[in-house]
Design a protein around this motif. Sequence first.
Motif, PDB file in Angstrom:
ATOM      1  N   SER A   1       0.832  -1.206   0.000  1.00  0.00           N
ATOM      2  CA  SER A   1       0.000   0.000   0.000  1.00  0.00           C
ATOM      3  C   SER A   1       0.868   1.259   0.000  1.00  0.00           C
ATOM      4  CB  SER A   1      -0.927  -0.020   1.219  1.00  0.00           C
ATOM      5  OG  SER A   1      -1.748   1.117   1.239  1.00  0.00           O
TER       6      SER A   1
ATOM      7  N   SER B   1       2.372   1.720  -3.390  1.00  0.00           N
ATOM      8  CA  SER B   1       1.361   2.197  -4.332  1.00  0.00           C
ATOM      9  C   SER B   1       1.171   3.706  -4.240  1.00  0.00           C
ATOM     10  CB  SER B   1       0.035   1.485  -4.082  1.00  0.00           C
ATOM     11  OG  SER B   1       0.179   0.100  -4.277  1.00  0.00           O
ATOM     12  N   VAL B   2       1.266   4.236  -3.036  1.00  0.00           N
ATOM     13  CA  VAL B   2       1.160   5.692  -2.870  1.00  0.00           C
ATOM     14  C   VAL B   2       2.397   6.368  -3.454  1.00  0.00           C
ATOM     15  CG1 VAL B   2       1.062   7.585  -1.202  1.00  0.00           C
ATOM     16  CG2 VAL B   2      -0.354   5.565  -0.862  1.00  0.00           C
TER      17      VAL B   2
ATOM     18  N   TRP C   1      -5.034   3.831  -9.349  1.00  0.00           N
ATOM     19  CA  TRP C   1      -6.144   3.307  -8.554  1.00  0.00           C
ATOM     20  C   TRP C   1      -6.049   3.697  -7.079  1.00  0.00           C
ATOM     21  CZ3 TRP C   1      -4.430  -0.176  -4.907  1.00  0.00           C
ATOM     22  CH2 TRP C   1      -3.175  -0.728  -5.128  1.00  0.00           C
ATOM     23  N   VAL C   2      -4.916   4.314  -6.687  1.00  0.00           N
ATOM     24  CA  VAL C   2      -4.764   4.806  -5.317  1.00  0.00           C
ATOM     25  C   VAL C   2      -4.939   6.323  -5.271  1.00  0.00           C
ATOM     26  CG1 VAL C   2      -3.160   5.077  -3.385  1.00  0.00           C
ATOM     27  CG2 VAL C   2      -3.255   2.919  -4.630  1.00  0.00           C
TER      28      VAL C   2
ATOM     29  N   TRP D   1       0.213  13.191   0.439  1.00  0.00           N
ATOM     30  CA  TRP D   1       0.386  11.826  -0.071  1.00  0.00           C
ATOM     31  C   TRP D   1       1.721  11.200   0.305  1.00  0.00           C
ATOM     32  CZ3 TRP D   1      -1.814  12.363  -5.729  1.00  0.00           C
ATOM     33  CH2 TRP D   1      -3.159  12.721  -5.660  1.00  0.00           C
TER      34      TRP D   1
ATOM     35  N   HIS E   1     -16.106   2.539  -1.543  1.00  0.00           N
ATOM     36  CA  HIS E   1     -14.677   2.368  -1.262  1.00  0.00           C
ATOM     37  C   HIS E   1     -14.375   1.976   0.185  1.00  0.00           C
ATOM     38  CE1 HIS E   1     -13.578   5.144  -4.862  1.00  0.00           C
ATOM     39  NE2 HIS E   1     -13.885   3.931  -5.240  1.00  0.00           N
TER      40      HIS E   1
ATOM     41  N   TYR F   1      -6.935  -3.510   4.577  1.00  0.00           N
ATOM     42  CA  TYR F   1      -5.598  -3.287   5.142  1.00  0.00           C
ATOM     43  C   TYR F   1      -5.637  -3.309   6.663  1.00  0.00           C
ATOM     44  CZ  TYR F   1      -4.106  -2.128   0.465  1.00  0.00           C
ATOM     45  OH  TYR F   1      -3.815  -2.196  -0.872  1.00  0.00           O
TER      46      TYR F   1
END
Length: 112
Positions: free
Chosen positions: A19, A22-23, A29-30, A44, A94, A101
């Motif tokens: 996760s 991904s950020v 998609w994030v 972020w 969402h 997580y």
Amino acid sequence: MSTAAVVVTVLAALWVGFSAFSVFARAKWVVEPLAEYGVPRAAWPWLGAAKAAGAAGLIAGLFVPVIGVAAGVGLVVYFTGAVVTVLRARSYKHIPFPLLYLAPVVVAMALA
């Protein structure tokens, strides 16, 4: 510490680490939902850093339990905040994502 606790902790750390990655990678998609929720872009990298630190803390907690507990508590607070953010944005579809997580972290803490 039981084998189950170690396995779940490592898997939770890998999942949270993914996760964070991904950020940092700004996966579409994030970051699109983050923008939709109104999370400022300047936040972020800090969100990714918090997840990465939590993942590392879970692994470190296998050797120094107090670090694992602190990381687990921090991640529970983080992902609870994520659920609240999604609810405030009224993006109800969402809600399961931060819970996916949160759940392994809670299980890892319960087993430890």
